[in-house]
Design a protein around this motif. Sequence first.
Motif, PDB file in Angstrom:
ATOM      1  N   THR A  54      47.433  79.783  13.552  1.00 58.46           N
ATOM      2  CA  THR A  54      48.001  78.750  12.678  1.00 58.46           C
ATOM      3  C   THR A  54      48.712  77.628  13.432  1.00 58.46           C
ATOM      4  N   SER A  55      48.696  77.651  14.757  1.00 57.82           N
ATOM      5  CA  SER A  55      49.410  76.650  15.551  1.00 57.82           C
ATOM      6  C   SER A  55      48.502  76.102  16.643  1.00 57.82           C
ATOM      7  N   TRP A  56      48.634  74.804  16.910  1.00 55.78           N
ATOM      8  CA  TRP A  56      47.815  74.198  17.962  1.00 55.78           C
ATOM      9  C   TRP A  56      48.587  73.132  18.725  1.00 55.78           C
ATOM     10  N   LEU A  57      48.054  72.819  19.893  1.00 57.03           N
ATOM     11  CA  LEU A  57      48.623  71.819  20.783  1.00 57.03           C
ATOM     12  C   LEU A  57      47.493  70.928  21.271  1.00 57.03           C
ATOM     13  N   GLU A  58      47.747  69.628  21.321  1.00 55.71           N
ATOM     14  CA  GLU A  58      46.743  68.694  21.803  1.00 55.71           C
ATOM     15  C   GLU A  58      47.352  67.843  22.916  1.00 55.71           C
ATOM     16  N   HIS A  59      46.632  67.756  24.037  1.00 53.30           N
ATOM     17  CA  HIS A  59      47.049  66.919  25.157  1.00 53.30           C
ATOM     18  C   HIS A  59      45.998  65.833  25.328  1.00 53.30           C
ATOM     19  N   VAL A  60      46.448  64.564  25.301  1.00 51.40           N
ATOM     20  CA  VAL A  60      45.531  63.430  25.435  1.00 51.40           C
ATOM     21  C   VAL A  60      45.950  62.638  26.673  1.00 51.40           C
ATOM     22  N   PRO A  61      45.410  62.983  27.852  1.00 52.45           N
ATOM     23  CA  PRO A  61      45.797  62.279  29.083  1.00 52.45           C
ATOM     24  C   PRO A  61      45.414  60.796  29.033  1.00 52.45           C
ATOM     25  N   GLY A  62      46.316  59.947  29.533  1.00 51.21           N
ATOM     26  CA  GLY A  62      46.040  58.523  29.618  1.00 51.21           C
ATOM     27  C   GLY A  62      45.784  57.843  28.289  1.00 51.21           C
ATOM     28  N   TRP A  63      46.385  58.357  27.225  1.00 47.78           N
ATOM     29  CA  TRP A  63      46.121  57.814  25.884  1.00 47.78           C
ATOM     30  C   TRP A  63      46.567  56.359  25.764  1.00 47.78           C
ATOM     31  N   LEU A  64      47.696  56.019  26.407  1.00 50.45           N
ATOM     32  CA  LEU A  64      48.163  54.631  26.437  1.00 50.45           C
ATOM     33  C   LEU A  64      48.020  54.115  27.865  1.00 50.45           C
ATOM     34  N   ARG A  65      47.056  53.239  28.083  1.00 54.95           N
ATOM     35  CA  ARG A  65      46.839  52.664  29.404  1.00 54.95           C
ATOM     36  C   ARG A  65      47.903  51.606  29.707  1.00 54.95           C
ATOM     37  N   ALA A  66      48.280  51.486  30.986  1.00 55.18           N
ATOM     38  CA  ALA A  66      49.269  50.486  31.416  1.00 55.18           C
ATOM     39  C   ALA A  66      50.547  50.603  30.592  1.00 55.18           C
ATOM     40  N   SER A  67      51.128  51.801  30.621  1.00 51.23           N
ATOM     41  CA  SER A  67      52.310  52.090  29.802  1.00 51.23           C
ATOM     42  C   SER A  67      53.611  51.612  30.433  1.00 51.23           C
ATOM     43  N   GLY A  68      53.540  51.088  31.670  1.00 51.96           N
ATOM     44  CA  GLY A  68      54.755  50.719  32.387  1.00 51.96           C
ATOM     45  C   GLY A  68      55.585  49.648  31.715  1.00 51.96           C
ATOM     46  N   GLY A  69      54.933  48.660  31.107  1.00 50.56           N
ATOM     47  CA  GLY A  69      55.682  47.606  30.444  1.00 50.56           C
ATOM     48  C   GLY A  69      56.510  48.124  29.285  1.00 50.56           C
ATOM     49  N   LEU A  70      55.939  49.053  28.500  1.00 49.45           N
ATOM     50  CA  LEU A  70      56.673  49.634  27.382  1.00 49.45           C
ATOM     51  C   LEU A  70      57.845  50.464  27.902  1.00 49.45           C
ATOM     52  N   PHE A  71      57.592  51.221  28.965  1.00 50.60           N
ATOM     53  CA  PHE A  71      58.670  51.989  29.586  1.00 50.60           C
ATOM     54  C   PHE A  71      59.823  51.074  30.003  1.00 50.60           C
ATOM     55  N   ASP A  72      59.503  49.995  30.713  1.00 54.78           N
ATOM     56  CA  ASP A  72      60.536  49.069  31.184  1.00 54.78           C
ATOM     57  C   ASP A  72      61.347  48.484  30.032  1.00 54.78           C
ATOM     58  N   GLU A  73      60.650  48.092  28.968  1.00 58.36           N
ATOM     59  CA  GLU A  73      61.353  47.458  27.855  1.00 58.36           C
ATOM     60  C   GLU A  73      62.260  48.444  27.126  1.00 58.36           C
ATOM     61  N   LEU A  74      61.788  49.670  26.922  1.00 54.82           N
ATOM     62  CA  LEU A  74      62.622  50.659  26.255  1.00 54.82           C
ATOM     63  C   LEU A  74      63.817  51.037  27.120  1.00 54.82           C
ATOM     64  N   MET A  75      63.620  51.141  28.414  1.00 52.93           N
ATOM     65  CA  MET A  75      64.749  51.417  29.307  1.00 52.93           C
ATOM     66  C   MET A  75      65.835  50.359  29.156  1.00 52.93           C
ATOM     67  N   ALA A  76      65.401  49.115  29.024  1.00 51.67           N
ATOM     68  CA  ALA A  76      66.354  48.003  29.007  1.00 51.67           C
ATOM     69  C   ALA A  76      66.951  47.730  27.630  1.00 51.67           C
ATOM     70  N   THR A  77      66.225  48.049  26.547  1.00 49.03           N
ATOM     71  CA  THR A  77      66.653  47.580  25.226  1.00 49.03           C
ATOM     72  C   THR A  77      66.928  48.664  24.197  1.00 49.03           C
ATOM     73  N   ALA A  78      66.430  49.876  24.383  1.00 48.15           N
ATOM     74  CA  ALA A  78      66.659  50.921  23.377  1.00 48.15           C
ATOM     75  C   ALA A  78      68.153  51.235  23.288  1.00 48.15           C
ATOM     76  N   PRO A  79      68.639  51.601  22.102  1.00 51.21           N
ATOM     77  CA  PRO A  79      70.075  51.870  21.922  1.00 51.21           C
ATOM     78  C   PRO A  79      70.466  53.255  22.441  1.00 51.21           C
ATOM     79  N   TRP A  80      70.418  53.440  23.757  1.00 47.29           N
ATOM     80  CA  TRP A  80      70.673  54.739  24.376  1.00 47.29           C
ATOM     81  C   TRP A  80      72.099  55.196  24.135  1.00 47.29           C
TER      82      TRP A  80
END
Length: 238
Positions: free
Chosen positions: A57-83
């Motif tokens: 009744t339980s499953w796990l899915e791994h999707v490698p590289g699902w978001l290509r060129a993810s670095g820009g999103l990482f940078d923006e969240l590091m700088a702007t998310a309300p941590w």
Amino acid sequence: MSGSGYRGLESTSRGTDGRAALSTSPLTARQDDLFEGLGPAIDNGFVTAQRIELDETSWLEHVPGWLRASGGLFDELMATAPWQQRYRYMWARRVQEPRLTAEYQDIAGVPRQLLRAVASTLSRHYGVAYRYLWLNLYRTHRDSTSWHGDPIGKLQQTSIVPVLSLGATRRFLIKPAEGGKSVSLNVASGDLVVMGGRSQRDWRHSVPKQNTSAGPRIRVNFAPKLSASGQPAPRRSS
């Protein structure tokens, strides 16, 4: 945000607005994705998806590289998310959680259009209206999340919870709630991990500390807005 990569974190302090202020160190620099210059792209067909049947009744899915060129999103969240640095009580003691957190109560309020596109793609593929985002920031290899099931597991018998990883590669573990051998994944930037079925009720997952150094990593959790009955909350009128 430039493609040079955000410099990772060594410590935090609290600013006057209550948010966690981030201090940086060159020891935890993010390395750019090989495809960063091509710009971000979502794998709409989920062509790299690998399904693991945890039990009947339980499953796990791994999707490698699902978001290509993810670095820009990482940078923006590091700088702007309300941590925020949050606390919890353990054995009658108030202790810091070993990570930072941020949340967006409604996907419509997320400033980055790419993140809204990610949520929309996940909603179409899994048939769930994802509207709420919960982010964890693991500043170094010393930050972690202990064994747990997400709160949605207390409200729904079955659920589908996608988690997008950005930044450093870290291990993800999941094991039966009653004990037993764990399943381990090495999750890289841009990878998607999805927990489905009764995995939030019958299984427990974690991101453990590790001995080898690692830069910062962001874990973006997608969830529907739920009512007290555990059903999706009614849509607000526009």
